[in-house]
Design an enzyme around this catalytic site. Sequence first.
Site, PDB file in Angstrom:
ATOM      1  N   TRP A 183       0.837  -1.211   0.000  1.00  0.00           N
ATOM      2  CA  TRP A 183       0.000   0.000   0.000  1.00  0.00           C
ATOM      3  C   TRP A 183       0.869   1.257   0.000  1.00  0.00           C
ATOM      4  O   TRP A 183       0.495   2.268  -0.611  1.00  0.00           O
ATOM      5  CB  TRP A 183      -0.973  -0.006   1.176  1.00  0.00           C
ATOM      6  CG  TRP A 183      -0.345   0.150   2.539  1.00  0.00           C
ATOM      7  CD1 TRP A 183       0.139  -0.850   3.340  1.00  0.00           C
ATOM      8  CD2 TRP A 183      -0.111   1.372   3.251  1.00  0.00           C
ATOM      9  NE1 TRP A 183       0.648  -0.327   4.506  1.00  0.00           N
ATOM     10  CE2 TRP A 183       0.492   1.036   4.469  1.00  0.00           C
ATOM     11  CE3 TRP A 183      -0.373   2.713   2.976  1.00  0.00           C
ATOM     12  CZ2 TRP A 183       0.868   1.990   5.424  1.00  0.00           C
ATOM     13  CZ3 TRP A 183      -0.005   3.669   3.926  1.00  0.00           C
ATOM     14  CH2 TRP A 183       0.601   3.302   5.127  1.00  0.00           C
ATOM     15  N   LYS A 215      -7.017   5.889   9.084  1.00  0.00           N
ATOM     16  CA  LYS A 215      -7.767   5.989  10.347  1.00  0.00           C
ATOM     17  C   LYS A 215      -8.755   7.157  10.336  1.00  0.00           C
ATOM     18  O   LYS A 215      -9.572   7.278  11.238  1.00  0.00           O
ATOM     19  CB  LYS A 215      -6.800   6.195  11.519  1.00  0.00           C
ATOM     20  CG  LYS A 215      -5.926   4.998  11.828  1.00  0.00           C
ATOM     21  CD  LYS A 215      -5.161   5.219  13.129  1.00  0.00           C
ATOM     22  CE  LYS A 215      -4.134   4.143  13.385  1.00  0.00           C
ATOM     23  NZ  LYS A 215      -2.763   4.643  13.267  1.00  0.00           N
ATOM     24  N   TYR A 282       7.706  -0.688   8.369  1.00  0.00           N
ATOM     25  CA  TYR A 282       9.070  -0.171   8.518  1.00  0.00           C
ATOM     26  C   TYR A 282       9.528   0.566   7.258  1.00  0.00           C
ATOM     27  O   TYR A 282      10.527   0.206   6.639  1.00  0.00           O
ATOM     28  CB  TYR A 282      10.020  -1.304   8.930  1.00  0.00           C
ATOM     29  CG  TYR A 282       9.770  -1.757  10.360  1.00  0.00           C
ATOM     30  CD1 TYR A 282      10.448  -1.173  11.422  1.00  0.00           C
ATOM     31  CD2 TYR A 282       8.812  -2.725  10.641  1.00  0.00           C
ATOM     32  CE1 TYR A 282      10.190  -1.552  12.734  1.00  0.00           C
ATOM     33  CE2 TYR A 282       8.546  -3.119  11.943  1.00  0.00           C
ATOM     34  CZ  TYR A 282       9.240  -2.529  12.982  1.00  0.00           C
ATOM     35  OH  TYR A 282       8.980  -2.907  14.282  1.00  0.00           O
ATOM     36  N   LEU A 284       9.784   4.782   6.607  1.00  0.00           N
ATOM     37  CA  LEU A 284       9.578   5.955   7.463  1.00  0.00           C
ATOM     38  C   LEU A 284       8.345   6.776   7.077  1.00  0.00           C
ATOM     39  O   LEU A 284       8.140   7.096   5.905  1.00  0.00           O
ATOM     40  CB  LEU A 284      10.813   6.852   7.443  1.00  0.00           C
ATOM     41  CG  LEU A 284      10.834   7.868   8.593  1.00  0.00           C
ATOM     42  CD1 LEU A 284      11.179   7.180   9.910  1.00  0.00           C
ATOM     43  CD2 LEU A 284      11.805   8.997   8.315  1.00  0.00           C
ATOM     44  N   HIS A 285       7.531   7.091   8.074  1.00  0.00           N
ATOM     45  CA  HIS A 285       6.352   7.938   7.870  1.00  0.00           C
ATOM     46  C   HIS A 285       6.062   8.696   9.164  1.00  0.00           C
ATOM     47  O   HIS A 285       6.431   8.251  10.252  1.00  0.00           O
ATOM     48  CB  HIS A 285       5.136   7.097   7.450  1.00  0.00           C
ATOM     49  CG  HIS A 285       4.835   5.977   8.391  1.00  0.00           C
ATOM     50  ND1 HIS A 285       5.448   4.745   8.306  1.00  0.00           N
ATOM     51  CD2 HIS A 285       4.016   5.908   9.462  1.00  0.00           C
ATOM     52  CE1 HIS A 285       5.006   3.967   9.284  1.00  0.00           C
ATOM     53  NE2 HIS A 285       4.134   4.650  10.008  1.00  0.00           N
TER      54      HIS A 285
HETATM   55  P1  M7G Z   1       2.272   2.766  11.843  1.00  0.00           P
HETATM   56  O1  M7G Z   1       2.782   3.583  12.970  1.00  0.00           O
HETATM   57  O2  M7G Z   1       3.290   2.028  11.028  1.00  0.00           O
HETATM   58  O3  M7G Z   1       1.207   1.716  12.303  1.00  0.00           O
HETATM   59  O4  M7G Z   1       1.468   3.763  10.909  1.00  0.00           O
HETATM   60  P2  M7G Z   1      -0.160   1.830  13.067  1.00  0.00           P
HETATM   61  O5  M7G Z   1      -1.179   1.304  12.063  1.00  0.00           O
HETATM   62  O6  M7G Z   1       0.012   0.875  14.212  1.00  0.00           O
HETATM   63  O7  M7G Z   1      -0.413   3.222  13.476  1.00  0.00           O
HETATM   64  C1  M7G Z   1       0.971   3.412   9.674  1.00  0.00           C
HETATM   65  C2  M7G Z   1      -0.140   4.392   9.335  1.00  0.00           C
HETATM   66  O8  M7G Z   1      -0.564   4.153   8.011  1.00  0.00           O
HETATM   67  C3  M7G Z   1      -1.351   4.186  10.236  1.00  0.00           C
HETATM   68  O9  M7G Z   1      -1.757   5.433  10.785  1.00  0.00           O
HETATM   69  C4  M7G Z   1      -2.396   3.576   9.309  1.00  0.00           C
HETATM   70  O10 M7G Z   1      -3.716   3.957   9.640  1.00  0.00           O
HETATM   71  C5  M7G Z   1      -1.981   4.129   7.954  1.00  0.00           C
HETATM   72  N1  M7G Z   1      -2.376   3.281   6.826  1.00  0.00           N
HETATM   73  C6  M7G Z   1      -2.314   1.935   6.785  1.00  0.00           C
HETATM   74  N2  M7G Z   1      -2.749   1.506   5.567  1.00  0.00           N
HETATM   75  C7  M7G Z   1      -2.812   0.118   5.173  1.00  0.00           C
HETATM   76  C8  M7G Z   1      -3.083   2.604   4.820  1.00  0.00           C
HETATM   77  C9  M7G Z   1      -3.579   2.785   3.486  1.00  0.00           C
HETATM   78  O11 M7G Z   1      -3.799   1.862   2.706  1.00  0.00           O
HETATM   79  N3  M7G Z   1      -3.766   4.080   3.096  1.00  0.00           N
HETATM   80  C10 M7G Z   1      -3.536   5.144   3.942  1.00  0.00           C
HETATM   81  N4  M7G Z   1      -3.787   6.358   3.484  1.00  0.00           N
HETATM   82  N5  M7G Z   1      -3.068   4.992   5.184  1.00  0.00           N
HETATM   83  C11 M7G Z   1      -2.832   3.732   5.629  1.00  0.00           C
END
Ligand code: M7G
Length: 345
Positions: A183, A215, A282, A284-285
């Site tokens: 994704w 989210k 993993y 970076l975001h």
């Molecule tokens: P994380 O800190 O790696 O994990 O953040 P977390 O899910 O435990 O917070 C990843 C972030 O990417 C999260 O805030 C997810 O809601 C968001 N996210 C995950 N997916 C699969 C997608 C997606 O397909 N599209 C978007 N726009 N955001 C996503």
Amino acid sequence: MSTLEAPPDNCKRPADGAGDGDVKKAKLDEDAHSSHPKWTSLNSFKFVKVLREDPQAKSVCIHATSQLKRAADQSDGDAQSAEADAIILLEKTAFDTTDSGISTLLAPDTSLQQHFNNDIYGTYDSLLAPSLNNVKTVIIFPASAKHMEKYASHESHVIYESPEDYQSITLPYIQSSSFEMQWIYNILEKKKESEFIVYEDPDPEKGFVLVPDLKWDRKSLDTLYLSAIVHKHGIKSLRDLTPEHLPLLKNILNTGLEAIEKEYGVPKSKLRAYFHYQPSYYHLHVHFNQVKFTAPGSNVVGAHNLSDVIDNIKLYPDYYQKRTIPFLCKTNAKLYKCYEAAGKI
Ligand code: M7G
């Protein structure tokens, strides 16, 4: 805690390049599945169990199954179908408190059923017009074992990850696991969600894409939530950050906040920008959300404020390689089992 179990396979450091191979394999496996269908109702899902619920957030996470259609087999030309796991996240959305939102609420479409009255008090159930009854729904399909692990309700513990623990436990775990990052690549390569991009800096070193987060219901500014995903590959998490990344981090903080203010009118002073540690993905975001919204993972153990991260690296260049970083880990997580197997819990 005593450890009786053998370490799970993915605690072990893979042979060179094997981690990458896993990521590629996951990508191929995913490509082999038909793409996520555009469902118009939930009735094709078979309920398995409730994974977790949160009465305060008015949300529930369900494990279900549905038919996964695979591409036609070359030998017989018939499309194959098999039952696969799905995760369905349902969350009641916030009220629309604009004038028009409230007017719709007070319109004749809202019918009331009284429970009781007493003196000047009365309680009712309001049956709202369908347009006001929106429930934000996320469907993950086909869901992997890793998704089940992430969304199941389990007790959490704080693990204090020293630099040595990172090298001997966490890093081998990361390198030997696949994290379903397709994704992210889809967003960076504009294959998906490109119509929602709020801002992009295409620079390969300090550039990023800013998109509404999964989210967020993309409606209520009170729960505004965006993610900045960096273009540069290979920066796994906070642990990898060094002075080399300061231009990238400052760019995300300054330009990201400006872009959000410009697009949504939410001032910088009402936004927080932070990393999760450990992240689920993993690559970076940075998470951006409204300060008044208690976003999942914005707590004191899991969240690292971006401006603090920048200052820490300016003061101590190897801060994130040298410090112990605590993180919350669920007891069903593979990483938890790795720490348990190493006698650290
Ligand atoms: P994380 O800190 O790696 O994990 O953040 P977390 O899910 O435990 O917070 C990843 C972030 O990417 C999260 O805030 C997810 O809601 C968001 N996210 C995950 N997916 C699969 C997608 C997606 O397909 N599209 C978007 N726009 N955001 C996503």
